[in-house]
Design a protein around this motif. Structure first.
Motif, PDB file in Angstrom:
ATOM      1  N   LEU A 220      -5.964  -1.399  -4.604  1.00  0.00           N
ATOM      2  CA  LEU A 220      -4.889  -0.755  -5.358  1.00  0.00           C
ATOM      3  C   LEU A 220      -5.207  -0.788  -6.853  1.00  0.00           C
ATOM      4  O   LEU A 220      -5.760  -1.771  -7.353  1.00  0.00           O
ATOM      5  CB  LEU A 220      -3.564  -1.497  -5.131  1.00  0.00           C
ATOM      6  CG  LEU A 220      -3.130  -1.696  -3.680  1.00  0.00           C
ATOM      7  CD1 LEU A 220      -1.932  -2.623  -3.609  1.00  0.00           C
ATOM      8  CD2 LEU A 220      -2.835  -0.369  -3.025  1.00  0.00           C
TER       9      LEU A 220
ATOM     10  N   ALA B 132       2.549   1.694  -3.386  1.00  0.00           N
ATOM     11  CA  ALA B 132       1.605   2.195  -4.390  1.00  0.00           C
ATOM     12  C   ALA B 132       1.370   3.689  -4.208  1.00  0.00           C
ATOM     13  O   ALA B 132       1.333   4.441  -5.186  1.00  0.00           O
ATOM     14  CB  ALA B 132       0.286   1.424  -4.299  1.00  0.00           C
ATOM     15  N   ARG B 133       1.224   4.127  -2.975  1.00  0.00           N
ATOM     16  CA  ARG B 133       1.049   5.563  -2.714  1.00  0.00           C
ATOM     17  C   ARG B 133       2.279   6.342  -3.142  1.00  0.00           C
ATOM     18  O   ARG B 133       2.178   7.404  -3.749  1.00  0.00           O
ATOM     19  CB  ARG B 133       0.746   5.798  -1.238  1.00  0.00           C
ATOM     20  CG  ARG B 133      -0.660   5.401  -0.854  1.00  0.00           C
ATOM     21  CD  ARG B 133      -0.923   5.600   0.613  1.00  0.00           C
ATOM     22  NE  ARG B 133      -2.329   5.338   0.908  1.00  0.00           N
ATOM     23  CZ  ARG B 133      -2.807   5.152   2.115  1.00  0.00           C
ATOM     24  NH1 ARG B 133      -2.005   5.201   3.169  1.00  0.00           N
ATOM     25  NH2 ARG B 133      -4.092   4.919   2.286  1.00  0.00           N
TER      26      ARG B 133
ATOM     27  N   ALA C 264      -4.984   3.884  -4.122  1.00  0.00           N
ATOM     28  CA  ALA C 264      -4.221   3.229  -3.053  1.00  0.00           C
ATOM     29  C   ALA C 264      -4.971   3.544  -1.768  1.00  0.00           C
ATOM     30  O   ALA C 264      -4.677   4.503  -1.070  1.00  0.00           O
ATOM     31  CB  ALA C 264      -2.784   3.735  -3.007  1.00  0.00           C
TER      32      ALA C 264
ATOM     33  N   LEU D  22       0.838  -1.197   0.000  1.00  0.00           N
ATOM     34  CA  LEU D  22       0.000   0.000   0.000  1.00  0.00           C
ATOM     35  C   LEU D  22       0.878   1.254   0.000  1.00  0.00           C
ATOM     36  O   LEU D  22       0.673   2.178  -0.795  1.00  0.00           O
ATOM     37  CB  LEU D  22      -0.933   0.002   1.211  1.00  0.00           C
ATOM     38  CG  LEU D  22      -1.739   1.266   1.457  1.00  0.00           C
ATOM     39  CD1 LEU D  22      -2.732   1.520   0.335  1.00  0.00           C
ATOM     40  CD2 LEU D  22      -2.456   1.166   2.806  1.00  0.00           C
TER      41      LEU D  22
ATOM     42  N   TRP E  24      -2.806   0.760 -10.057  1.00  0.00           N
ATOM     43  CA  TRP E  24      -1.664   1.596 -10.408  1.00  0.00           C
ATOM     44  C   TRP E  24      -1.993   2.571 -11.523  1.00  0.00           C
ATOM     45  O   TRP E  24      -1.515   3.698 -11.525  1.00  0.00           O
ATOM     46  CB  TRP E  24      -0.469   0.708 -10.783  1.00  0.00           C
ATOM     47  CG  TRP E  24       0.275   0.227  -9.577  1.00  0.00           C
ATOM     48  CD1 TRP E  24       1.421   0.767  -9.059  1.00  0.00           C
ATOM     49  CD2 TRP E  24      -0.072  -0.845  -8.707  1.00  0.00           C
ATOM     50  NE1 TRP E  24       1.780   0.081  -7.926  1.00  0.00           N
ATOM     51  CE2 TRP E  24       0.899  -0.915  -7.686  1.00  0.00           C
ATOM     52  CE3 TRP E  24      -1.118  -1.762  -8.686  1.00  0.00           C
ATOM     53  CZ2 TRP E  24       0.858  -1.850  -6.669  1.00  0.00           C
ATOM     54  CZ3 TRP E  24      -1.155  -2.702  -7.666  1.00  0.00           C
ATOM     55  CH2 TRP E  24      -0.174  -2.736  -6.681  1.00  0.00           C
TER      56      TRP E  24
END
Length: 149
Positions: free
Chosen positions: A126, A103-104, A111, A100, A128
Motif C-alpha cells: 500500500l 486503500a483502494r 493498493a 487493502l 496512499w
C-alpha cells in the motif's frame, strides 16, 4: 502484402498499449477484485510487516480464533514491543484485506496484493500518496495454516 510505415506501427502500438492500460485501471495497477476466498474462523500465520508510519512494524506469529486474534507473539524486537504495548493492533488476514479495500476505495496510489492459489493474500503493498514519505505499508504473509477441528 502491404507495407506499413514504421510511424503507423508506432501509433498503433501506442494506442493498443493505452487501451490495455485503461482496461487495467489506467496506470497498470491491479484493479480486479480479490479472489474468492473466505477467511476461516481459526488459523495461524506469520506476518512480516514494515515500512512507513501507517504500517504495523515487526514480525509476528499470529493465532486467530473465531475471527479474532487470540494470540500474537513478536518474533523480533519491534514485534515483541508492539505485542507488549498495543496487542489490539495485531491484525487478522481479514483486517489486512479490509485495509487493502479501504486503500483502494480512498484512491491510494498503490493498493496491490499477491494471492496464493487458494485465494488468500500472501503480500499486500500500500502507498496512499506517492509524494508523501512514510505512508507506505507492506505486509508479507507466510506460514499460513488453517486450524481444523
Amino acid at each position: 502484402m502491404t507495407a506499413v510505415p514504421r510511424r503507423a506501427l508506432a501509433v498503433l502500438a501506442t494506442a493498443l498499449l493505452g487501451g490495455l492500460l485503461s482496461a487495467c485501471g489506467g496506470d497498470g495497477q491491479e484493479t480486479a477484485s480479490r479472489p474468492n476466498w473466505s477467511e476461516p474462523a481459526s488459523y495461524t500465520y506469520t506476518l512480516n510487516s514494515g515500512t512507513g508510519e501507517r504500517a504495523l512494524i515487526g514480525r509476528f506469529r499470529i493465532t486467530v480464533a473465531n475471527h479474532e486474534v487470540a494470540h500474537a507473539r513478536g518474533l523480533d524486537d519491534s514485534g515483541r514491543r508492539l505485542v507488549a504495548n498495543s496487542p489490539g493492533q495485531v491484525p487478522t488476514l481479514g483486517d489486512l484485506l479490509k485495509e487493502l479495500d479501504r486503500a483502494r476505495g480512498e484512491g491510494a496510489a498503490t493498493a496491490e496484493a499477491e494471492y496464493a492459489p487458494d485465494g488468500r493474500p500472501e503480500r499486500i503493498t500500500l502507498d496512499w500518496d506517492t509524494n508523501a514519505l512514510d505512508d507506505e505499508a507492506e505486509y508479507v504473509i507466510s506460514g499460513y495454516e488453517p486450524v481444523t477441528g
